[in-house]
Enzyme design. Structure first.
Site, PDB file in Angstrom:
ATOM      1  N   GLU A  36       0.836  -1.205   0.000  1.00  0.00           N
ATOM      2  CA  GLU A  36       0.000   0.000   0.000  1.00  0.00           C
ATOM      3  C   GLU A  36       0.870   1.254   0.000  1.00  0.00           C
ATOM      4  OE1 GLU A  36      -3.085   0.001  -0.485  1.00  0.00           O
ATOM      5  OE2 GLU A  36      -3.937  -1.871   0.257  1.00  0.00           O
ATOM      6  N   ARG A  58       0.778   3.759  -3.239  1.00  0.00           N
ATOM      7  CA  ARG A  58       0.160   5.069  -2.991  1.00  0.00           C
ATOM      8  C   ARG A  58       1.202   6.166  -2.779  1.00  0.00           C
ATOM      9  NH1 ARG A  58      -5.551   3.862  -0.020  1.00  0.00           N
ATOM     10  NH2 ARG A  58      -5.588   1.630  -0.346  1.00  0.00           N
ATOM     11  N   ASP A  92      -5.479  -9.825  -7.623  1.00  0.00           N
ATOM     12  CA  ASP A  92      -5.760  -8.914  -8.740  1.00  0.00           C
ATOM     13  C   ASP A  92      -4.557  -8.320  -9.471  1.00  0.00           C
ATOM     14  OD1 ASP A  92      -5.179  -7.421  -6.444  1.00  0.00           O
ATOM     15  OD2 ASP A  92      -7.007  -6.226  -6.485  1.00  0.00           O
ATOM     16  N   GLU A  95     -12.267   0.531  -9.673  1.00  0.00           N
ATOM     17  CA  GLU A  95     -11.953  -0.416 -10.747  1.00  0.00           C
ATOM     18  C   GLU A  95     -12.886  -0.326 -11.954  1.00  0.00           C
ATOM     19  OE1 GLU A  95     -12.059  -1.222  -7.509  1.00  0.00           O
ATOM     20  OE2 GLU A  95      -9.899  -1.432  -7.167  1.00  0.00           O
TER      21      GLU A  95
HETATM   22  C1  DMJ Z   1      -6.330   0.593  -4.750  1.00  0.00           C
HETATM   23  O1  DMJ Z   1      -5.535   0.904  -3.676  1.00  0.00           O
HETATM   24  C2  DMJ Z   1      -5.566  -0.131  -5.810  1.00  0.00           C
HETATM   25  O2  DMJ Z   1      -6.250  -0.021  -7.012  1.00  0.00           O
HETATM   26  C3  DMJ Z   1      -5.328  -1.575  -5.488  1.00  0.00           C
HETATM   27  O3  DMJ Z   1      -4.679  -2.267  -6.506  1.00  0.00           O
HETATM   28  C4  DMJ Z   1      -6.643  -2.246  -5.229  1.00  0.00           C
HETATM   29  N1  DMJ Z   1      -7.389  -1.572  -4.222  1.00  0.00           N
HETATM   30  C5  DMJ Z   1      -7.519  -0.148  -4.230  1.00  0.00           C
HETATM   31  C6  DMJ Z   1      -8.760   0.401  -4.843  1.00  0.00           C
HETATM   32  O4  DMJ Z   1      -9.873  -0.368  -4.767  1.00  0.00           O
END
Ligand code: DMJ
Length: 698
Positions: A245, A249, A394, A567
């Site tokens: 994260e 980010r 994912d 998404e």
């Molecule tokens: C985001 O922090 C990123 O897109 C991550 O890959 C998946 N989750 C969140 C948004 O839903």
């Protein structure tokens, strides 16, 4: 003036003056008065994993504290928003017939407890009565959308105007955060308070928003953000943070801010980042410092990063759950950021460490290119067989194709892995719903030989856009079709992308608020239909509550929350750019309207997540996710923008929607590994010698 971010001379100067290793930077920070903190925090309990939708306990907790709509949710935002923060008083939306009185706001626990008994009956009665009041009666019936100048007629779309309304929504969100929670990592729009994830804060919201502000030309707001970065941000904090994260980010946010501000200096131009000015390399310096610290996560026996890292101690920390295993998606979705950092700084170890992870994963020889969702940092082996493209799985797939594109298609290994995975998805996870035949990507919790679970996290909706991006390389479909390499496979991939996009949009249409649930379940045949089965879902979603298509969808009570996730609008953006089909823009606009209708908070609070998006009025969660600003609103803005803003064949957006450039690897970088040859059964010949991790049942 456009500056080349890869300018060697400048890079060397930068390295010489700034990059003398982590210790020197720490010393520099100390000299600059940015001292180390002695405070210790109990972590990683307070380090949220925003990617995991399977937080049943938390969901129940939300349900327990949830208030029914209204208290903060306005049913429709009214009054023009743009510019109102220049006024002395914030607009109160007083003309809204709120379903909830101010007394429904969140209170301190002791006060709530004390009054709970006396008002519980009243609340229950009120809630009961509200079920019989139609939403229309709680709304102001006229000019509900006057502030965004909405035309109800489809034909009169003005995309410039619509885009401007997205800017206004961003301004409203940002200004609320700035007013009520400035510098905090989390913002609670309803309570109008902030909270931190580290003693001095990590800049979680500020850094995640930098490039959105640049794109939206928010010079004044960006200036304030930079000031916070230069005066208040320090990574020298005794704090465990989630490796992934923080990378996607914070590191991603800083790097894209560096990229945009150097490559496109006319976006929200600031003087202090001009060449030669003191703030010239602010974003990059902060990124490099953070990158050094995060890299400690990779110091594991296998090279797979630990789930967390202590910023001050430069120390990786295994997950406290899951037998210490890291999430596969987390370990394999940091490559774009560290590779770009390596390119910028010339420090090759950033590249090597993250690339090694890809080699280890591939050596595990995932069946049909589909990876189990946990990976041990100790042995480098997968834990369990659970395969899904939702949480923890994912972005492994996303970063395969994006790594291929990032280095200008010079690393075919990642395209090969992507193609293998997509084929595996078709073979093992794609099926069609009953009775209407929507295309879904299911899950295999017990491995590929186990049953197919017909559920999709909202997270899976990154796939339509990513499939289209992979099929065309970022060109439009029309352009890509003219290329010699265009094949039936590409046609098939585009068809799959369109079908999945349709299903993801159905996940929004299914819900009372028009905002998708965190998880949607589907009705499927037993045994599930194979990918080759004929299917022909309806093109439109009949709004009748008894419409046939609704039988295919189901949302369970634990999954009704909407976390402002990006998404689907992310995929709509790619699908619009690539196919040019206007319906994707129209769907995005409808989604935006739903967000405005049901997630806006009174008293200029901004916008919030929902605990229940399947009732009107919705139940609020009282949290604004940083990706609301970093991703959801950015993708809305891009969707309504001219196509030459961030051309898809020139850059890649990381998984947090931070744009990074595509680049040539040059002399310094190359793919440092090769896939091991497989035998006739697909088994790796001469497999890994790594010690076996003790097995356990999952
Ligand atoms: C985001 O922090 C990123 O897109 C991550 O890959 C998946 N989750 C969140 C948004 O839903």
């Amino acid at each position: 003036m456009i500056r080349d971010p890869f300018d060697i001379h400048r890079k060397n100067r930068f390295q010489a003056t700034t990059f003398r290793g982590a210790q020197n930077i720490r010393n520099t920070a100390a000299q600059a008065g940015v001292g180390a903190l002695d405070m210790s925090f109990s972590i990683p309990n307070n380090v949220p994993n925003f990617g995991a939708p399977h937080r049943d306990l938390e969901d129940r907790a939300w349900a327990a504290v949830a208030r029914r709509g209204g208290g903060g949710i306005i049913n429709e935002v009214q009054g023009r928003v743009a510019g109102f923060f220049d006024q002395e008083e914030l607009p109160m939306y007083k003309d809204k017939p709120y379903a909830y009185a101010p007394s429904m706001r969140r209170r301190t626990w002791w006060r709530r407890k004390r009054i709970l008994g006396t008002i519980a009956l009243g609340i229950l009665t009120l809630l009961y009565l509200m079920r019989f009041i139609g939403p229309g009666q709680r709304r102001k019936s006229t000019s509900a959308w006057s502030w965004i100048g909405l035309s109800q007629e489809k034909g009169s779309s003005n995309w410039d105007e619509r885009r401007q309304h997205v800017v206004e929504a961003f301004e409203l969100s940002w200004d609320a955060y700035e007013r009520y929670a400035w510098g905090y990592d989390e913002y609670h729009p309803f309570a109008k308070t902030g909270s931190n994830m580290a003693p001095k804060g990590l800049g979680w919201i500020i850094i995640d928003s930098l490039d959105t502000m640049m794109l939206m030309n928010q010079t004044k707001r960006l200036h304030h953000a930079r000031e916070w970065l230069s005066k208040s941000l320090t990574w020298e904090q005794n704090q465990d943070v989630n490796t992934f994260e923080t990378t996607i980010r914070m590191l991603g946010g800083l790097l894209s801010a560096h990229y945009l501000s150097t490559e496109f200096p006319n976006m929200a131009p600031l003087e202090d980042d001009d060449p030669g000015k003191p703030g010239e390399d602010l974003y990059l310096e902060k990124a490099k410092d953070l990158g050094d610290r995060l890299l400690a996560a990779f110091d594991s026996p296998s090279g797979i990063p630990y789930a967390s890292v202590n910023l001050e101690k430069f120390q990786g920390i295994p997950s406290h759950a899951d037998m210490g295993a890291s999430s596969t998606a987390e370990a394999t979705s940091v490559q774009l950021e560290f590779k770009y950092l390596a390119k910028l700084t010339g420090e090759k170890h950033f590249w090597d460490k993250v690339e090694k992870v890809m080699e280890i994963v591939d050596e595990n020889n995932p069946q049909d290119g589909l990876v189990p969702i946990y990976l041990y940092a100790t042995s480098g082996e997968f834990r369990g067989n659970n395969v899904r493209l939702g949480s923890r799985g994912d972005s492994y797939y996303e970063y395969l194709i994006k790594q291929y594109l990032q280095t200008n298609k010079q690393e075919p290994v990642y395209e090969e892995m992507w193609n293998e995975s997509l084929q595996g998805v078709r073979k093992n996870l794609i099926t069609y719903t009953e009775p209407s035949g929507f295309t879904i990507i299911g899950e295999r919790p017990d491995g590929l030989d186990g049953y197919l679970s017909p559920k999709m996290d909202h997270l899976v909706c990154f796939m339509p856009g990513t499939i289209a991006l992979a099929a065309t390389g970022g060109l439009t479909e029309a352009e890509a079709r003219k290329l010699p390499g265009w094949s039936k496979k590409n046609e098939g991939d585009m068809r799959l992308a369109r079908e999945l996009m349709h299903t993801c949009w159905g996940m929004y249409k299914y819900m009372a608020t028009g905002l998708a649930a965190e998880i949607t379940h589907f009705q499927i045949a037993n045994p599930p239909l194979p990918e080759s089965a004929p299917h022909d879902p309806p093109a439109d979603f009949d709004p009748d509550h008894n419409a046939k298509w609704r039988k295919d969808f189901n949302v369970k009570s634990n999954d009704v929350h909407n976390l402002q996730r990006p998404e689907t609008v992310e995929s709509l953006f790619y699908m619009w750019r690539i196919t040019g089909d206007i319906k994707y823009r129209e769907w995005g606009w409808e989604m935006f309207r739903s967000f405005m209708n049901y997630t806006a908070v009174e008293d200029g609070g901004g916008f919030t997540s929902l605990s229940d998006a399947n009732v009107i009025p919705p139940v609020v969660k009282d949290n604004m996710e940083s990706f609301w600003l970093a991703e959801t609103l950015k993708y809305m803005y891009l969707l309504f923008s001219p196509d030459d803003l961030l051309p898809l064949d020139k850059m890649v957006l990381n998984t947090e929607a931070h744009p990074l450039p595509r680049f040539e690897m040059g002399q310094m970088f190359s793919t440092g590994w090769k896939r091991k040859p497989r035998d006739a059964n697909g088994k790796v010949i001469g497999g890994s010698e790594r010690p076996k991790e003790p097995t356990e049942s999952t």
